[in-house]
Write an enzyme that holds these catalytic residues in place. Structure first.
Site, PDB file in Angstrom:
ATOM      1  N   GLU A 105      40.216  25.416  56.111  1.00 41.44           N
ATOM      2  CA  GLU A 105      40.791  25.552  54.763  1.00 41.44           C
ATOM      3  C   GLU A 105      41.878  24.506  54.567  1.00 41.44           C
ATOM      4  OE1 GLU A 105      41.902  29.604  53.902  1.00 41.44           O
ATOM      5  OE2 GLU A 105      39.984  30.355  54.599  1.00 41.44           O
TER       6      GLU A 105
ATOM      7  N   HIS B 172      46.494  29.903  43.594  1.00 45.22           N
ATOM      8  CA  HIS B 172      45.281  29.462  44.304  1.00 45.22           C
ATOM      9  C   HIS B 172      44.529  28.532  43.361  1.00 45.22           C
ATOM     10  CE1 HIS B 172      41.550  29.406  46.523  1.00 45.22           C
ATOM     11  NE2 HIS B 172      42.091  30.120  47.486  1.00 45.22           N
TER      12      HIS B 172
ATOM     13  N   ARG C  28      47.686  23.801  49.110  1.00 37.50           N
ATOM     14  CA  ARG C  28      47.369  24.427  47.827  1.00 37.50           C
ATOM     15  C   ARG C  28      48.245  24.013  46.667  1.00 37.50           C
ATOM     16  NH1 ARG C  28      46.005  30.487  49.622  1.00 37.50           N
ATOM     17  NH2 ARG C  28      44.122  29.781  50.659  1.00 37.50           N
TER      18      ARG C  28
ATOM     19  N   HIS D 206      48.449  33.912  43.166  1.00 32.68           N
ATOM     20  CA  HIS D 206      47.656  34.404  44.292  1.00 32.68           C
ATOM     21  C   HIS D 206      48.506  35.112  45.347  1.00 32.68           C
ATOM     22  CE1 HIS D 206      44.365  34.398  47.147  1.00 32.68           C
ATOM     23  NE2 HIS D 206      45.054  33.679  48.017  1.00 32.68           N
TER      24      HIS D 206
ATOM     25  N   ARG E 111      52.665  28.682  51.541  1.00 26.78           N
ATOM     26  CA  ARG E 111      51.952  29.294  52.668  1.00 26.78           C
ATOM     27  C   ARG E 111      50.705  28.495  53.028  1.00 26.78           C
ATOM     28  NH1 ARG E 111      47.496  33.191  52.860  1.00 26.78           N
ATOM     29  NH2 ARG E 111      47.422  32.861  50.614  1.00 26.78           N
TER      30      ARG E 111
HETATM   31  P1  FAD Z   1      47.876  44.811  50.520  1.00 24.14           P
HETATM   32  O1  FAD Z   1      46.680  44.571  51.301  1.00 24.14           O
HETATM   33  O2  FAD Z   1      47.898  44.276  49.138  1.00 24.14           O
HETATM   34  O3  FAD Z   1      48.122  46.372  50.459  1.00 24.14           O
HETATM   35  C1  FAD Z   1      49.128  46.911  49.649  1.00 24.14           C
HETATM   36  C2  FAD Z   1      48.959  48.400  49.592  1.00 24.14           C
HETATM   37  O4  FAD Z   1      50.096  48.993  49.001  1.00 24.14           O
HETATM   38  C3  FAD Z   1      47.780  48.868  48.755  1.00 24.14           C
HETATM   39  O5  FAD Z   1      47.183  49.926  49.456  1.00 24.14           O
HETATM   40  C4  FAD Z   1      48.424  49.381  47.475  1.00 24.14           C
HETATM   41  O6  FAD Z   1      47.696  50.365  46.795  1.00 24.14           O
HETATM   42  C5  FAD Z   1      49.703  49.959  48.035  1.00 24.14           C
HETATM   43  N1  FAD Z   1      50.803  50.096  47.078  1.00 24.14           N
HETATM   44  C6  FAD Z   1      51.364  49.170  46.268  1.00 24.14           C
HETATM   45  N2  FAD Z   1      52.384  49.708  45.587  1.00 24.14           N
HETATM   46  C7  FAD Z   1      52.475  51.008  45.970  1.00 24.14           C
HETATM   47  C8  FAD Z   1      53.318  52.088  45.618  1.00 24.14           C
HETATM   48  N3  FAD Z   1      54.285  51.959  44.703  1.00 24.14           N
HETATM   49  N4  FAD Z   1      53.134  53.278  46.234  1.00 24.14           N
HETATM   50  C9  FAD Z   1      52.144  53.459  47.145  1.00 24.14           C
HETATM   51  N5  FAD Z   1      51.299  52.468  47.501  1.00 24.14           N
HETATM   52  C10 FAD Z   1      51.469  51.262  46.932  1.00 24.14           C
HETATM   53  N6  FAD Z   1      45.185  35.939  53.205  1.00 24.14           N
HETATM   54  C11 FAD Z   1      44.682  35.436  54.346  1.00 24.14           C
HETATM   55  O7  FAD Z   1      45.398  35.337  55.345  1.00 24.14           O
HETATM   56  N7  FAD Z   1      43.366  35.085  54.411  1.00 24.14           N
HETATM   57  C12 FAD Z   1      42.522  35.186  53.347  1.00 24.14           C
HETATM   58  O8  FAD Z   1      41.357  34.872  53.455  1.00 24.14           O
HETATM   59  C13 FAD Z   1      43.049  35.681  52.131  1.00 24.14           C
HETATM   60  N8  FAD Z   1      42.248  35.775  51.037  1.00 24.14           N
HETATM   61  C14 FAD Z   1      42.761  36.365  49.907  1.00 24.14           C
HETATM   62  C15 FAD Z   1      41.909  36.558  48.810  1.00 24.14           C
HETATM   63  C16 FAD Z   1      42.375  37.209  47.693  1.00 24.14           C
HETATM   64  C17 FAD Z   1      41.470  37.410  46.510  1.00 24.14           C
HETATM   65  C18 FAD Z   1      43.714  37.678  47.654  1.00 24.14           C
HETATM   66  C19 FAD Z   1      44.222  38.390  46.449  1.00 24.14           C
HETATM   67  C20 FAD Z   1      44.556  37.471  48.726  1.00 24.14           C
HETATM   68  C21 FAD Z   1      44.095  36.809  49.855  1.00 24.14           C
HETATM   69  N9  FAD Z   1      44.915  36.603  50.963  1.00 24.14           N
HETATM   70  C22 FAD Z   1      44.398  36.080  52.110  1.00 24.14           C
HETATM   71  C23 FAD Z   1      46.262  37.177  51.005  1.00 24.14           C
HETATM   72  C24 FAD Z   1      46.207  38.483  51.804  1.00 24.14           C
HETATM   73  O9  FAD Z   1      45.015  39.150  51.507  1.00 24.14           O
HETATM   74  C25 FAD Z   1      47.372  39.401  51.495  1.00 24.14           C
HETATM   75  O10 FAD Z   1      48.571  38.700  51.542  1.00 24.14           O
HETATM   76  C26 FAD Z   1      47.414  40.539  52.500  1.00 24.14           C
HETATM   77  O11 FAD Z   1      46.176  41.195  52.521  1.00 24.14           O
HETATM   78  C27 FAD Z   1      48.518  41.495  52.147  1.00 24.14           C
HETATM   79  O12 FAD Z   1      48.400  42.634  52.952  1.00 24.14           O
HETATM   80  P2  FAD Z   1      49.419  43.818  52.757  1.00 24.14           P
HETATM   81  O13 FAD Z   1      49.028  44.864  53.716  1.00 24.14           O
HETATM   82  O14 FAD Z   1      50.787  43.289  52.780  1.00 24.14           O
HETATM   83  O15 FAD Z   1      49.175  44.300  51.234  1.00 24.14           O
HETATM   84  C1  SIN Z   2      40.759  31.794  50.437  1.00 23.15           C
HETATM   85  O1  SIN Z   2      39.783  32.276  51.011  1.00 23.15           O
HETATM   86  O2  SIN Z   2      40.752  30.725  49.812  1.00 23.15           O
HETATM   87  C2  SIN Z   2      42.040  32.553  50.482  1.00 23.15           C
HETATM   88  C3  SIN Z   2      42.712  32.304  51.749  1.00 23.15           C
HETATM   89  C4  SIN Z   2      44.170  32.651  51.643  1.00 23.15           C
HETATM   90  O3  SIN Z   2      44.681  32.989  50.590  1.00 23.15           O
HETATM   91  O4  SIN Z   2      44.835  32.557  52.676  1.00 23.15           O
END
Ligand code: FAD
Ligand code: SIN
Length: 523
Positions: free
Chosen positions: A113, A230, A276, A337, A372
């Site tokens: 990537e 993104h 990015r 993103h 990032r």
């Molecule tokens: P999340 O996975 O977002 O989980 C948050 C949780 O908190 C959810 O369950 C939500 O319902 C809950 N929540 C929120 N507010 C409240 C509240 N007030 N009360 C109770 N629950 C609540 N990163 C990579 O490293 N590789 C990738 O390939 C990648 N691809 C991505 C693709 C997309 C489309 C997106 C959007 C992001 C991507 N990212 C990627 C970024 C990465 O996915 C996120 O940064 C990471 O998953 C965040 O994890 P988290 O556990 O912090 O939050």
């Molecule tokens: C992607 O697959 O392009 C998302 C990866 C990331 O947000 O880290």
């Protein structure tokens, strides 16, 4: 109002919350509150994968260098070294607990990537997050000490008089009742804040609740101006917010203008695989110069067989809206993103408030700096969730939750006009997109500040007047997070990484400073 007690309270069921919960569950009871179905999270949508050093041509040093280069002088080198060195073992652990990563023989098949000098992204085809979330949720649901309460939205943290955090007040969205969930330790794992912007790759849950709750409780937050856009979100009226993974460019796809010119060679030596911020600004510039509504991602350099095998999720989703990516280019635009800043934590995931931990996208560990590196966020969440779990389980279990703690206070709340919630929400995310987007200027940021101050007054009044609902809580939070992003952005009088300011187009020296915000007076 009901009160519940447990040892650990986890807010959020993405990778950060679930990894932490599974690791502390041996030491006590865990309650996970999650505001929709457990699976709904940014984690579930992750496509590209998890960056970690597995390749025979790769080294920790190279991964560290790539991360630091991308962070533009603002990453904390110790934190970066830490995730790079501890990451591979934790990714292997995920595989051992059932995450089905794509393999080449017995080794991980590694994707590439933007910003990475080597192939180093472990992935499950193009739906890595779904696979990670499936396996973690399965493990959490099977654990006798873990209770998951879906449709429970945390509204505010419970802060003792001495400033310690003892849990959260939460609304049960199916009954509308508010309850207090007390715990010896609370983990914020509420994910990101993409919904603060009009166009985003994030799902609806990403309304910045964790940032807002932490700020209201007095925690310190940093670098919220660094919102990562993104470069390639699908441009289609029927399918908003669908990401086209950077891994597609990693396999050879090329960005072109609508008239067919490949433009990235004019912007960066790494061309389509530049970091990015560079790619998103280049697209923004080309669209503005030409008056186009999108650019195109041309997949013709990738064989049809490879597209089918490597990107089945993207192929299927585009086909549903009539785009056959084996035959035609994909119209794409940049979209909000990932937020690089967040609630400041130390090496163990501890925030500035005693007993409150934070992991994942809501936290600021110092890893990402001003931008990032792709696929470093799942890695960071894994490493810090494990560290936070070690910290709380090592802290002993003798401490007791005080019996007198602040109650959840609301004035007389009545049902009322819900339209006002939607209207204000539209105002916030439209003005953030227009004035606090990919390219910024001080006059536009000041305008955003003025307008957000008016909206905040309106929203505070609505919060007092209307009965509590998920939408109202989120509106209050996106308004606050939008205001904090603007506050940080106005403090940074330079262009660095994701923060590009037309009237200060250069960096102020190689090493940058963090912008820190916190609330001085707590009620
Ligand atoms: P999340 O996975 O977002 O989980 C948050 C949780 O908190 C959810 O369950 C939500 O319902 C809950 N929540 C929120 N507010 C409240 C509240 N007030 N009360 C109770 N629950 C609540 N990163 C990579 O490293 N590789 C990738 O390939 C990648 N691809 C991505 C693709 C997309 C489309 C997106 C959007 C992001 C991507 N990212 C990627 C970024 C990465 O996915 C996120 O940064 C990471 O998953 C965040 O994890 P988290 O556990 O912090 O939050
Ligand atoms: C992607 O697959 O392009 C998302 C990866 C990331 O947000 O880290």
């Amino acid at each position: 109002m009901a009160t519940h007690k447990n040892d650990f309270l986890v807010l959020g069921s993405g990778i950060a919350g679930l990894v932490f919960a599974l690791r502390v569950a041996g030491a006590g009871g865990v309650t996970i509150l999650t505001k929709k179905r457990s699976v709904e999270s940014n984690t579930n949508l992750a496509q590209g994968g998890i960056a970690a050093v597995f390749g025979s041509d790769d080294t920790f040093r190279l991964h560290i260098e790539d991360t630091l280069r991308c962070g533009e002088g603002l990453s904390d080198a110790r934190a970066v070294r830490r995730i790079v060195e501890e990451g591979p073992a934790l990714v292997r652990e995920l595989a051992e607990m059932g995450v089905r990563f794509t393999r080449k023989g017995r080794r991980f098949d590694l994707g590439r990537e933007g910003g990475h000098s080597r192939r180093r992204i472990a992935h499950a085809k193009d739906a890595t997050g779904r696979e990670v979330e499936r396996a973690l949720l399965h493990a959490a649901r099977s654990h006798p000490n873990v209770t998951i309460l879906e449709y429970h939205q945390a509204v505010d943290l419970v802060r003792g008089e001495d400033g310690q955090i003892w849990g959260a007040h939460a609304i049960d969205l199916s009954s509308g009742r508010v309850a207090t969930h007390l715990a010896r330790y609370t983990l914020l794992a509420t994910g990101g804040a993409g919904k603060v912007y009009l166009y985003t790759t994030n799902p609806d849950i990403a309304s910045g609740d964790g940032f807002a709750m932490a700020y209201r409780a007095g925690a310190r937050l940093a670098n919220l101006e660094f919102m990562q856009f993104h470069p390639t979100c699908l441009y289609h009226p029927k399918k908003k917010s669908f990401l086209i993974s950077e891994a597609v460019r990693g396999e050879g796809a090329v960005l072109k203008t609508v008239s067919g010119i490949d433009f990235m060679k004019n912007y960066h030596p790494m061309k389509d695989l530049a970091p990015r911020d560079v790619v998103a600004r280049a697209i923004d510039n080309e669209m503005k110069m030409r008056g186009d509504r999108h650019v195109l991602l041309d997949l013709s350099p990738i064989s049809k067989a490879k597209i089918r095998n490597r990107f089945p999720n993207i192929l299927r989703s585009c086909m549903k809206v009539g785009i056959d990516i084996t035959k035609e280019p994909i119209p794409v635009v940049p979209a909000a993103h990932y937020i690089c800043g967040g609630v400041i934590v130390d090496a163990e995931g501890r925030t500035s408030l005693p007993r409150l931990y934070a992991c994942g996208e809501v936290s600021h560990t110092g890893v990402h700096g001003a931008n990032r590196l792709a696929s470093n966020s799942l890695l960071e969440a894994l490493v810090y969730a494990a560290a936070a779990a070690r910290s709380v389980t090592g802290a002993g279990s003798g401490d007791r939750i005080p019996s007198r703690l602040g109650r959840f206070r609301r004035r007389t709340a009545r049902s009322g006009e819900r339209l006002e919630i939607r209207r204000n929400w539209d105002l916030v995310h439209t003005l953030m997109w227009d004035y606090v987007g990919i390219v910024r200027s001080t006059p536009r940021l000041k305008r955003a500040r003025r307008e957000l101050a008016l909206i905040t007054r309106d929203v505070d009044e609505l919060y007092r007047r209307l009965s509590l609902s998920g939408d109202l809580v989120e509106l209050r939070n996106i308004t606050l997070v939008g205001s904090l992003i603007v506050r940080c952005a106005l403090r940074r009088k330079e262009s660095r990484g994701l923060h590009y300011l037309e009237d200060h187009p250069r960096k102020e020296g190689a090493a940058g400073r963090n912008t820190i915000v916190y609330r001085r007076k707590i009620d």
